[in-house]
Design an enzyme around this catalytic site. Structure first.
Site, PDB file in Angstrom:
ATOM      1  N   HIS A  68      40.599  40.080  52.735  1.00 55.65           N
ATOM      2  CA  HIS A  68      40.601  40.102  51.265  1.00 55.65           C
ATOM      3  C   HIS A  68      40.591  38.701  50.681  1.00 55.65           C
ATOM      4  O   HIS A  68      41.290  37.818  51.160  1.00 55.65           O
ATOM      5  CB  HIS A  68      41.812  40.885  50.748  1.00 55.65           C
ATOM      6  CG  HIS A  68      41.646  42.358  50.903  1.00 55.65           C
ATOM      7  ND1 HIS A  68      41.740  42.984  52.122  1.00 55.65           N
ATOM      8  CD2 HIS A  68      41.344  43.324  49.993  1.00 55.65           C
ATOM      9  CE1 HIS A  68      41.511  44.285  51.952  1.00 55.65           C
ATOM     10  NE2 HIS A  68      41.266  44.504  50.675  1.00 55.65           N
ATOM     11  N   PRO A  69      39.802  38.546  49.616  1.00 55.15           N
ATOM     12  CA  PRO A  69      39.763  37.232  48.966  1.00 55.15           C
ATOM     13  C   PRO A  69      41.006  37.012  48.117  1.00 55.15           C
ATOM     14  O   PRO A  69      41.606  37.969  47.626  1.00 55.15           O
ATOM     15  CB  PRO A  69      38.531  37.341  48.063  1.00 55.15           C
ATOM     16  CG  PRO A  69      38.475  38.794  47.698  1.00 55.15           C
ATOM     17  CD  PRO A  69      38.975  39.547  48.909  1.00 55.15           C
ATOM     18  N   SER A  85      35.091  43.420  44.278  1.00 50.83           N
ATOM     19  CA  SER A  85      36.211  42.524  44.003  1.00 50.83           C
ATOM     20  C   SER A  85      36.009  41.766  42.693  1.00 50.83           C
ATOM     21  O   SER A  85      36.964  41.551  41.927  1.00 50.83           O
ATOM     22  CB  SER A  85      36.388  41.561  45.180  1.00 50.83           C
ATOM     23  OG  SER A  85      37.569  40.843  45.028  1.00 50.83           O
ATOM     24  N   ILE A 122      47.053  42.810  46.008  1.00 46.14           N
ATOM     25  CA  ILE A 122      47.555  43.746  45.000  1.00 46.14           C
ATOM     26  C   ILE A 122      46.345  44.422  44.387  1.00 46.14           C
ATOM     27  O   ILE A 122      45.272  43.805  44.294  1.00 46.14           O
ATOM     28  CB  ILE A 122      48.412  42.995  43.943  1.00 46.14           C
ATOM     29  CG1 ILE A 122      49.190  43.957  43.049  1.00 46.14           C
ATOM     30  CG2 ILE A 122      47.566  42.045  43.102  1.00 46.14           C
ATOM     31  CD1 ILE A 122      50.321  43.277  42.257  1.00 46.14           C
ATOM     32  N   CYS A 123      46.496  45.687  44.022  1.00 51.18           N
ATOM     33  CA  CYS A 123      45.383  46.412  43.406  1.00 51.18           C
ATOM     34  C   CYS A 123      45.176  45.861  41.988  1.00 51.18           C
ATOM     35  O   CYS A 123      45.926  46.188  41.065  1.00 51.18           O
ATOM     36  CB  CYS A 123      45.703  47.903  43.377  1.00 51.18           C
ATOM     37  SG  CYS A 123      44.427  48.868  42.570  1.00 51.18           S
TER      38      CYS A 123
HETATM   39  N1  LIG Z   1      43.874  39.456  47.039  1.00 51.02           N
HETATM   40  C1  LIG Z   1      43.631  40.676  46.538  1.00 51.02           C
HETATM   41  O1  LIG Z   1      44.511  41.421  46.168  1.00 51.02           O
HETATM   42  N2  LIG Z   1      42.331  41.033  46.463  1.00 51.02           N
HETATM   43  C2  LIG Z   1      41.945  42.344  46.120  1.00 51.02           C
HETATM   44  N3  LIG Z   1      42.639  43.046  45.082  1.00 51.02           N
HETATM   45  C3  LIG Z   1      41.760  43.816  44.445  1.00 51.02           C
HETATM   46  O2  LIG Z   1      42.028  44.644  43.568  1.00 51.02           O
HETATM   47  N4  LIG Z   1      40.503  43.550  44.880  1.00 51.02           N
HETATM   48  C4  LIG Z   1      40.540  42.582  45.834  1.00 51.02           C
HETATM   49  O3  LIG Z   1      39.605  42.036  46.409  1.00 51.02           O
END
Ligand SMILES: NC(=O)N[C@H]1NC(=O)NC1=O
Length: 170
Positions: A68-69, A85, A122-123
């Site tokens: 994840h970025p 993202s 985190i969402c």
């Molecule tokens: N770092 C991180 O939470 N990235 C994610 N969160 C999100 O909602 N999309 C992402 O790529």
């Protein structure tokens, strides 16, 4: 948008293409879930992606977290995020933060990565800039095991919302 029957009858390679990024950069999840067809309901499709995550070893979960970025990070600045993202970060307002907020988030992200060895996840679509900063400040206090679990739970929320962008119930 696809219906559940359309998802059930999709050729395998199309299924993997369509669902290959509902978990960030993890086509393997789609390869695994496609074998679970047919689904009665949209919720069953989400459940299988969640089960894929639950079945992973800790090492494999770490690979997912590390894919994840960073929020408001270097890739966002460069415009090199996945399209999902990009939209998620925008929905939290991260594309409109001021320089002070950006430096707070960047510093907190670095501190988090230094402590845990994977990025803070985190969402974004369920949050705004302030709740993300609050999360960064509170979750840093957790143990690494807690954060692996919390991070994967956030990946599940992100995954569900991405599926809802692709499939409707009827
Ligand atoms: N770092 C991180 O939470 N990235 C994610 N969160 C999100 O909602 N999309 C992402 O790529």
């Amino acid at each position: 948008m696809y219906s559940v029957p359309e998802v059930n009858s999709m050729p395998d390679d199309r299924f993997v293409w369509v669902f290959g990024n509902v978990i960030e950069l993890c086509e393997d999840a789609a390869v695994w879930v496609k074998k679970k067809r047919p689904f009665n309901r949209l919720a069953d499709l989400c459940t299988e992606f969640h089960k894929y995550l639950d079945n992973l070893s800790v090492e494999e979960k770490l690979v997912i977290l590390k894919s994840h970025p960073d929020l408001a990070g270097r890739l966002a600045v460069l415009g090199e995020l996945t399209k999902e993202s990009t939209e998620e970060q925008k929905s939290a307002g991260l594309d409109k933060i001021n320089a002070e907020q950006k430096s707070i988030i960047n510093a907190c992200n670095e501190r988090y990565k230094l402590k845990f060895g994977f990025p803070f996840i985190i969402c974004a679509r369920e949050n705004k800039v302030q709740s993300i900063i609050d999360g960064l400040n509170s979750r840093i206090l957790n143990s690494r095991d807690q954060e692996i679990e919390t991070g994967i739970n956030e990946v599940k929320k992100i995954c569900k919302l991405r599926i809802l962008d692709i499939v409707n119930e009827n």
